[in-house]
Design a protein around this motif. Structure first.
Motif: not given
Length: 88
Positions: A72-76, A79, A81
């Protein structure tokens, strides 16, 4: 592959495993009177990463999923997922 649970045999659909050619490193089983879960972890022959397939038997139904990365683009940046992809 067939699963025996509470004296009843159930066939596992070929889609759950036959699409992958891999050596099995680990098998985990978990269950109770209502159902059974199997996690199979192995390394595909054509890739250099481990593969996890989950098979669940609940009543007369069999479900199977492959655990895959789903970034996900918002993940650090570090991270990872993981999501499940239905194999049927």
């Amino acid at each position: 592959m067939r699963i025996e649970h509470n004296g009843q045999w159930t066939d596992v659909p070929k889609e759950c495993l036959s699409v992958f050619a891999f050596g099995v490193d680990e098998v985990s089983l978990s269950g109770d009177d209502r159902g059974l879960g199997i996690a199979i972890i192995g390394k595909p022959t054509e890739r250099d990463e481990r593969l996890k397939v989950l098979i669940f038997k609940h009543g007369d139904e069999v479900f199977c999923d492959q655990v895959v990365r789903c970034p996900n683009l918002d993940d650090p940046p570090d991270y990872i997922r993981k999501c499940s992809r239905d194999l049927r």
